[in-house]
Scaffold this active site. Structure first.
Site, short mmCIF file in Angstrom:
data_model
loop_
_atom_site.label_atom_id
_atom_site.label_comp_id
_atom_site.label_asym_id
_atom_site.label_seq_id
_atom_site.Cartn_x
_atom_site.Cartn_y
_atom_site.Cartn_z
CG HIS A 1 -6.46 6.11 4.42
ND1 HIS A 1 -6.77 5.24 3.39
CD2 HIS A 1 -7.64 6.65 4.81
CE1 HIS A 1 -8.08 5.27 3.18
NE2 HIS A 1 -8.63 6.12 4.02
CG ASP B 1 -4.45 1.45 5.03
OD1 ASP B 1 -4.88 1.38 6.20
OD2 ASP B 1 -4.70 2.40 4.27
CD GLU C 1 -1.89 6.36 2.74
OE1 GLU C 1 -2.51 7.27 2.14
OE2 GLU C 1 -2.43 5.32 3.14
CG ASP D 1 -1.94 1.14 1.14
OD1 ASP D 1 -2.79 1.09 0.23
OD2 ASP D 1 -1.89 2.06 1.97
CD GLU E 1 -6.51 18.89 -1.38
OE1 GLU E 1 -6.18 19.14 -2.55
OE2 GLU E 1 -6.58 19.77 -0.48
CG HIS F 1 -1.54 10.78 4.17
ND1 HIS F 1 -0.89 11.89 4.62
CD2 HIS F 1 -1.56 10.89 2.81
CE1 HIS F 1 -0.50 12.63 3.61
NE2 HIS F 1 -0.93 12.07 2.49
#
Length: 227
Positions: A150, A155, A9, A7, A52, A57
């Site tokens: 997140h 994750d 970010e 995963d 945003e 995260h």
């Protein structure tokens, strides 16, 4: 069979608009079971953090300022994933960013079909139902209470559990290991027994002599009556 649950970010949705990776988390699976081996790194994107993205995260530009840039970690990342399949939720997003960064760093990009997309798996298995990672954790009873924001590593850990359930659950994972299974698919324990030579059933001369002496001490022994 080795697989890597992965995963990422990022600072946004599209690398062509200047967005970059800020975190990578990887979990190693062997035969669908986590080995405990992992790769996790925060990355300095060398740019600001849009509000945003920060809301998703929680990684600020200040926090990432002293972290390595992608060029500093790419060799370790490529070595960790090797040529193993990548298990990713919404793989198109992560693969686009990874290949963008790999290309900038002068590394070969990865074919899109290298990724196993759990989002597609979930939509095929549960058509019309929510297929986000949170929704799948709820469906399968996987504890995600620590996931307030997140994060690539947490994750990836959750996705490893979701992936196993999408494959059929823990019993299916055990069956895939190659052991014998019952008609219901439940793994059957295999008991190893050492070889033993057959026991001799004919009495030896010494045993026959001892038996005869014993009969002499008995009053009307049945064995003599039957003979």
């Amino acid at each position: 069979m080795r697989e890597i649950v992965l995963d990422t970010e990022t600072t946004g949705f599209k690398p062509e608009e200047g967005h970059r990776l800020v975190e990578i988390g990887c979990i190693e699976l062997i035969n669908h079971v986590s080995t405990g081996e992992r790769f996790h790194v925060y990355i300095n994107p060398e740019r600001d953090m849009p509000p945003e993205a920060f809301a998703v995260h929680g990684l600020s530009a200040e926090f990432l300022a002293d972290k390595p840039v992608f060029n500093d970690i790419v060799a370790d990342f490529v070595a960790f994933i090797g040529d193993s399949p990548l298990v990713i939720h919404n793989a198109a997003f992560d693969m686009t960013f990874l290949n963008w960064e790999l290309k900038i760093a002068g590394y070969p990009t990865m074919p899109k079909d290298r990724a196993i997309d759990t989002l597609i798996m979930a939509r095929q298995k549960f058509p019309g139902s929510p297929a986000s990672l949170d929704a799948l954790c709820k469906r399968f009873g996987i504890d995600n209470t620590n996931r307030s924001l997140h994060g690539a590593l947490i994750d990836a850990q959750l996705l490893a559990d979701v992936y196993l359930e999408l494959l059929g659950g823990r019993q299916a994972g055990l069956a895939l290991a190659g052991g014998p299974v019952s008609a219901t698919g439940v793994p059957v324990a295999r008991i190893e027994r050492p070889h033993r030579d057959p026991r001799p059933f004919t009495a030896s001369p010494e045993e026959l002599a001892a038996h005869a002496e014993l009969l002499k001490k008995l009053k009307n022994p049945l064995w003599l009556a039957e003979s």
